[in-house]
Design a protein around this motif. Structure first.
Motif, PDB file in Angstrom:
ATOM      1  N   SER A 223       0.856  -1.186  -0.149  1.00 48.33           N
ATOM      2  CA  SER A 223       0.002  -0.099   0.009  1.00 48.33           C
ATOM      3  C   SER A 223       0.754   1.480   0.243  1.00 48.33           C
ATOM      4  CB  SER A 223      -0.898   0.159   1.098  1.00 48.33           C
ATOM      5  OG  SER A 223      -1.780  -1.122   1.046  1.00 48.33           O
ATOM      6  N   VAL A 224       1.977   1.221   0.780  1.00 47.23           N
ATOM      7  CA  VAL A 224       2.811   2.535   0.889  1.00 47.23           C
ATOM      8  C   VAL A 224       3.466   2.584  -0.533  1.00 47.23           C
ATOM      9  CG1 VAL A 224       4.728   3.352   1.884  1.00 47.23           C
ATOM     10  CG2 VAL A 224       3.207   2.316   3.342  1.00 47.23           C
ATOM     11  N   GLU A 225       4.214   1.599  -1.196  1.00 51.10           N
ATOM     12  CA  GLU A 225       4.772   1.611  -2.413  1.00 51.10           C
ATOM     13  C   GLU A 225       3.689   2.039  -3.456  1.00 51.10           C
ATOM     14  OE1 GLU A 225       6.006  -2.245  -3.264  1.00 51.10           O
ATOM     15  OE2 GLU A 225       7.626  -2.089  -1.895  1.00 51.10           O
ATOM     16  N   ARG A 226       2.548   1.672  -3.716  1.00 48.48           N
ATOM     17  CA  ARG A 226       1.284   2.273  -4.455  1.00 48.48           C
ATOM     18  C   ARG A 226       1.184   3.802  -4.164  1.00 48.48           C
ATOM     19  NH1 ARG A 226      -3.588  -0.697  -3.621  1.00 48.48           N
ATOM     20  NH2 ARG A 226      -2.610  -1.783  -1.777  1.00 48.48           N
ATOM     21  N   VAL A 227       0.939   4.276  -2.950  1.00 43.17           N
ATOM     22  CA  VAL A 227       0.977   5.551  -2.674  1.00 43.17           C
ATOM     23  C   VAL A 227       2.094   6.334  -3.130  1.00 43.17           C
ATOM     24  CG1 VAL A 227       0.870   7.290  -0.634  1.00 43.17           C
ATOM     25  CG2 VAL A 227      -0.828   5.404  -0.758  1.00 43.17           C
TER      26      VAL A 227
ATOM     27  N   ILE B 287       2.290   9.286  -5.951  1.00 39.12           N
ATOM     28  CA  ILE B 287       2.873  10.684  -5.753  1.00 39.12           C
ATOM     29  C   ILE B 287       3.905  11.131  -6.707  1.00 39.12           C
ATOM     30  CG2 ILE B 287       4.377  12.113  -3.961  1.00 39.12           C
ATOM     31  CD1 ILE B 287       2.642  10.695  -1.814  1.00 39.12           C
ATOM     32  N   GLU B 288       4.715  10.153  -7.192  1.00 40.58           N
ATOM     33  CA  GLU B 288       5.726  10.450  -8.213  1.00 40.58           C
ATOM     34  C   GLU B 288       5.084  10.738  -9.438  1.00 40.58           C
ATOM     35  OE1 GLU B 288       8.165   7.102  -8.682  1.00 40.58           O
ATOM     36  OE2 GLU B 288       9.124   7.161  -6.819  1.00 40.58           O
TER      37      GLU B 288
END
Length: 89
Positions: free
Chosen positions: A80-84, A88-89
Protein backbone atom coordinates in the motif's frame (compact mmCIF):
# COMPACT_ATOMS: atom_id res chain seq x y z
CA UNK A 1 35.20 -93.32 57.91
CA UNK A 2 32.13 -95.31 58.21
CA UNK A 3 29.03 -95.24 56.01
CA UNK A 4 27.23 -92.83 58.26
CA UNK A 5 30.08 -90.29 57.94
CA UNK A 6 29.82 -90.37 54.15
CA UNK A 7 26.07 -89.91 54.32
CA UNK A 8 26.51 -86.86 56.56
CA UNK A 9 29.08 -85.37 54.18
CA UNK A 10 26.87 -85.99 51.16
CA UNK A 11 23.87 -84.53 53.04
CA UNK A 12 25.86 -81.43 54.07
CA UNK A 13 27.11 -80.90 50.50
CA UNK A 14 23.57 -81.38 49.19
CA UNK A 15 22.09 -78.90 51.66
CA UNK A 16 24.91 -76.43 50.94
CA UNK A 17 24.28 -76.83 47.20
CA UNK A 18 20.55 -76.30 47.67
CA UNK A 19 21.17 -73.16 49.74
CA UNK A 20 23.48 -71.83 47.03
CA UNK A 21 20.86 -72.54 44.35
CA UNK A 22 18.11 -70.82 46.37
CA UNK A 23 20.29 -67.79 47.10
CA UNK A 24 21.25 -67.58 43.42
CA UNK A 25 17.60 -67.72 42.34
CA UNK A 26 16.61 -65.03 44.84
CA UNK A 27 19.47 -62.74 43.79
CA UNK A 28 18.71 -63.37 40.12
CA UNK A 29 15.03 -62.44 40.62
CA UNK A 30 15.94 -59.34 42.61
CA UNK A 31 18.32 -58.24 39.85
CA UNK A 32 15.65 -58.87 37.20
CA UNK A 33 13.16 -56.80 39.21
CA UNK A 34 15.71 -54.00 39.60
CA UNK A 35 16.43 -54.02 35.85
CA UNK A 36 12.71 -53.94 35.06
CA UNK A 37 12.19 -50.97 37.38
CA UNK A 38 15.14 -49.17 35.81
CA UNK A 39 13.72 -49.79 32.33
CA UNK A 40 10.30 -48.50 33.40
CA UNK A 41 11.86 -45.40 34.93
CA UNK A 42 13.89 -44.77 31.77
CA UNK A 43 10.80 -45.26 29.59
CA UNK A 44 8.87 -42.83 31.78
CA UNK A 45 11.63 -40.25 31.40
CA UNK A 46 11.67 -40.72 27.61
CA UNK A 47 7.88 -40.41 27.47
CA UNK A 48 8.00 -37.24 29.59
CA UNK A 49 10.72 -35.79 27.39
CA UNK A 50 8.78 -36.65 24.22
CA UNK A 51 5.60 -35.05 25.57
CA UNK A 52 7.55 -31.92 26.49
CA UNK A 53 9.08 -31.81 23.00
CA UNK A 54 5.62 -32.09 21.42
CA UNK A 55 4.30 -29.28 23.62
CA UNK A 56 7.28 -27.10 22.69
CA UNK A 57 6.80 -27.87 18.99
CA UNK A 58 3.14 -26.88 19.25
CA UNK A 59 4.07 -23.62 20.97
CA UNK A 60 6.70 -22.88 18.32
CA UNK A 61 4.22 -23.66 15.55
CA UNK A 62 1.70 -21.23 17.06
CA UNK A 63 4.34 -18.52 17.35
CA UNK A 64 5.49 -19.10 13.77
CA UNK A 65 1.89 -18.88 12.56
CA UNK A 66 1.49 -15.58 14.40
CA UNK A 67 4.75 -14.29 12.91
CA UNK A 68 3.64 -15.38 9.44
CA UNK A 69 0.34 -13.52 9.85
CA UNK A 70 2.21 -10.47 11.07
CA UNK A 71 4.57 -10.60 8.08
CA UNK A 72 1.65 -10.96 5.69
CA UNK A 73 0.08 -7.87 7.26
CA UNK A 74 3.37 -5.98 6.92
CA UNK A 75 3.63 -7.01 3.24
CA UNK A 76 0.13 -5.74 2.60
CA UNK A 77 0.92 -2.45 4.27
CA UNK A 78 4.20 -2.12 2.42
CA UNK A 79 2.50 -2.70 -0.92
CA UNK A 80 0.00 0.00 0.00
CA UNK A 81 2.79 2.40 0.89
CA UNK A 82 4.61 1.59 -2.39
CA UNK A 83 1.42 2.27 -4.39
CA UNK A 84 0.94 5.59 -2.63
CA UNK A 85 4.57 6.53 -3.27
CA UNK A 86 4.26 5.59 -6.94
CA UNK A 87 1.12 7.70 -7.25
CA UNK A 88 2.88 10.63 -5.64
CA UNK A 89 5.78 10.45 -8.10
Amino acid sequence: MNTRGWQEIIGAVGIFGMVIVIVTIVVWNMAATWRARAILARDYEYRTLAEKAVRNEDAIEKRLTAIDEHLADLRTRMHSVERVLKEIE
